[in-house]
Design an enzyme around this catalytic site. Sequence first.
Site, PDB file in Angstrom:
ATOM      1  N   GLU A  80       0.804  -1.217   0.000  1.00  0.00           N
ATOM      2  CA  GLU A  80       0.000   0.000   0.000  1.00  0.00           C
ATOM      3  C   GLU A  80       0.845   1.278   0.000  1.00  0.00           C
ATOM      4  O   GLU A  80       0.307   2.368  -0.186  1.00  0.00           O
ATOM      5  CB  GLU A  80      -0.947  -0.006   1.209  1.00  0.00           C
ATOM      6  N   ASP A 133     -12.093  -6.100  -2.684  1.00  0.00           N
ATOM      7  CA  ASP A 133     -13.117  -7.140  -2.622  1.00  0.00           C
ATOM      8  C   ASP A 133     -14.419  -6.493  -2.179  1.00  0.00           C
ATOM      9  O   ASP A 133     -14.484  -5.284  -1.998  1.00  0.00           O
ATOM     10  CB  ASP A 133     -12.695  -8.247  -1.645  1.00  0.00           C
TER      11      ASP A 133
END
Length: 261
Positions: free
Chosen positions: A30, A230
């Site tokens: 990230e 997701d």
Amino acid sequence: MRLSFIFFFWISSVSLFGQRIGIIGAMPEEIRILTENLEDKKIVKYKDLTFYEGRLENKNVVIMKAGIGKVNAAYSTTLLLEKYQISEIIFTGVAGGLHPEALPGDIVVGDSIFHHDYARHLANDEYIVRPTQHIENNQKNPLYFVSDKTLLEKAKKVIPNLKTIKVGEHNPKIFIGKIATGDVFLSNSIKAKWLYNSFGALATEMEGAAVAQIAFQQKVPFIIIRSCSDNANNDAHLDFQIFMKPAAENAIRLVLAILKE
């Protein structure tokens, strides 16, 4: 009189130029693009954490990996603020999308964020989310920690021209709204629908509200930016592995666009 003015200006300048924008991600993926593109990069070890100092988009920044979960995030944010003069905090990373139309790669900009697992679970299975409290005086924090208005306005300004990575044939969309934080990787369709229907939460993740609480209590402006890896449903653990990398990069692209402003 003149000497007093010069001294005040010098002190103000030292304080201003010593400040940095703190950029935080929970996992290496990230923040990797950000650290790889740092100008004048300097790696600093402080206690048991690693900080990456440098410049991005002509801004002084310090980037760090906070670790997964609320305890790690709160601990890391506290050390960040202890070590540096931080003018604002931007948290970037991936999340489970909760909006019915959200797909992997979509971005959620948090205008507010809350702990969905700081709650009272009653005998009749009723689940009441409640605000956290200040350690010293027990004063209640807000249930929803609100993102900084200036950072939010910068995000809104750059969103129309932001170039994101397509996921398959999908051109990612950008949502603005609530984000829910809890110490659980959510892979449950029923719980995901509950968070969306009960609170209007558009994404769920594991660190944001902890960072926001520390920032709020220390009066540091913040914003939480998440991209969906997701949909927090029963297949979330599989989708996460497939879509985490492009989702993380889409969030980073928005962070860099904000820094340009």
